[in-house]
Design a protein around this motif. Structure first.
Motif: not given
Length: 403
Positions: A330-346
């Motif tokens: 999660v810390l090294n993959d910016d794309g995954l990081h952003g995807d998880l942020v959006n999923r988490g907010l929903r």
């Protein structure tokens, strides 16, 4: 309607305390008369809630049948474990009763014989307690399954109602620079955990995982927020975690903050939220992290998979290396990081206070369609100290009209 909320204490910042406060405000807005009965004075709650609290003992209640406690229309007994005020369940003569089951930590996860005994007794009491209530509310399907499979509860009387999180309070935002300076987090990637440093939380695994993470993310640090000195066993767990950090060479990258007042600001310090807990009936900090725009990595234990859904990563329970791998990814993959942020907010939106209150209102409406409770002569005259020995008797009530 006269509503009584019962628990052994009321602590403003913990999950059960927040739940009780949400319920009290819900009933007051409806125009109901609300009292909160506890064994201990409330702490960390605003004045409007503190004014509703009545500190009582079981003996005092049983010795005064004229007390307002006995004239309730709805009783909500919160159950984080067995406590004396729950004995009033067996002698109520009126009102509908909801058991709010928060779960009990298995005693083997505490590692403390004195506490383990109390936990074991609490778990053993659940099967009898559920026989004295009209409905049971619990925050996760994991808890509901436990109630039916381990404690013999009727699944038709169980409602799964996830705990509510103030998704307005916990929202993405900039880091508080004063806190960054306080904890020396400048230029660091922050792994955050929030919770009491109890045995089931397994903070030792988080420390071990940090050592693995730093092989891939050298500037990673672990911020542990929550009660770290209340009980002797907790102090021992923290001391062991510090020793582990020293042995692994990461002592300077581990910070215990203790209890904080501004939890939302601490959430925004994190680059990833992580928990290695082996037992959770729900997991409010997971939702608070997601609502704050922080990706979540958690052990695949108990209620975690259901709470997270597809909005986080799950690691094998008890496996520090697997946990570390997920965190580092999660810390090294910016794309995954952003995807998880959006999923988490929903995902966090599904645990909003508005949704909670809508479902709670439906449960309450069903619960108050009741027949009067019938007195149980064997218990009406029993002294308080003997109630526990009579607890296995038949339920002293008629069937609920709402069932």
């Amino acid at each position: 309607m006269r509503v009584h909320l019962i628990n052994y204490n009321l602590i403003g910042q913990d999950a059960i305390g927040q739940c009780i406060q949400n319920q009290a405000r819900f009933f007051r807005r409806r125009g109901d008369a609300v009292r909160i009965y506890t064994l201990w004075p409330a702490t960390g709650v605003p004045e409007d809630i503190a004014n509703l609290v009545e500190v009582v003992t079981l003996d005092a209640l049983l010795g005064s049948r004229g007390n307002a406690f006995w004239s309730g229309d709805l009783y909500v007994y919160h159950f984080p474990g067995q406590y004396a005020l729950m004995d009033t369940l067996r002698v109520l003569e009126r009102g509908a009763v909801i058991l709010y089951y928060h779960n009990v930590t298995p005693p083997e996860l505490w590692g403390d014989d004195s506490i383990a005994g109390s936990l074991a007794r609490s778990i053993e009491s659940v099967r009898d307690v559920v026989r004295f209530v009209d409905h049971i509310v619990t925050p996760s399907p994991f808890n509901a399954d436990e109630l039916t499979e381990k404690h013999g509860a009727d699944p038709g009387r169980i409602f799964v109602l996830p705990n509510a999180v103030s998704v307005g309070q916990y929202a993405p935002g900039i880091k508080d620079l004063a806190l960054v300076d306080k904890y020396k987090l400048g230029g660091k990637r922050v792994i955050l955990f929030v919770g009491r440093m109890a045995g089931n939380k397994r903070i030792d695994l988080l420390v071990a995982a940090l050592a693995w993470v730093r092989q891939r993310v050298p500037n990673a640090v672990l911020l542990l927020v929550g009660e770290d000195r209340e009980l002797q066993r907790i102090r021992e767990i923290v001391a062991d975690a510090r020793s582990t950090a020293e042995a692994l060479g990461v002592a300077d990258a581990v910070c215990f903050t203790g209890v904080v007042d501004d939890l939302a600001a601490h959430m925004r310090l994190a680059d990833v939220y992580a928990t290695a807990s082996l037992h959770e009936g729900f997991g409010v900090p997971l939702i608070e992290a997601m609502a704050s725009g922080v990706p979540v990595v958690a052990s695949d234990a108990t209620a975690h998979p259901w709470v997270i859904g597809d909005a986080g990563l799950l690691a094998r329970a008890g496996d520090a290396e697997d946990l570390a791998g997920k965190i580092a990814t999660v810390l090294n993959d910016d794309g995954l990081h952003g995807d998880l942020v959006n999923r988490g907010l929903r995902r966090a939106q599904t645990f909003s206070l508005d949704r909670y209150e809508a479902e709670w209102a439906r449960i309450v409406s069903r619960a108050v369609a009741y027949l009067p409770r019938q007195p149980y002569p064997d218990l009406m005259s029993a002294p308080a100290h003997s109630l526990g020995t009579i607890f296995g008797g038949a339920p002293p009530r008629a069937e609920s009209a709402g069932l």
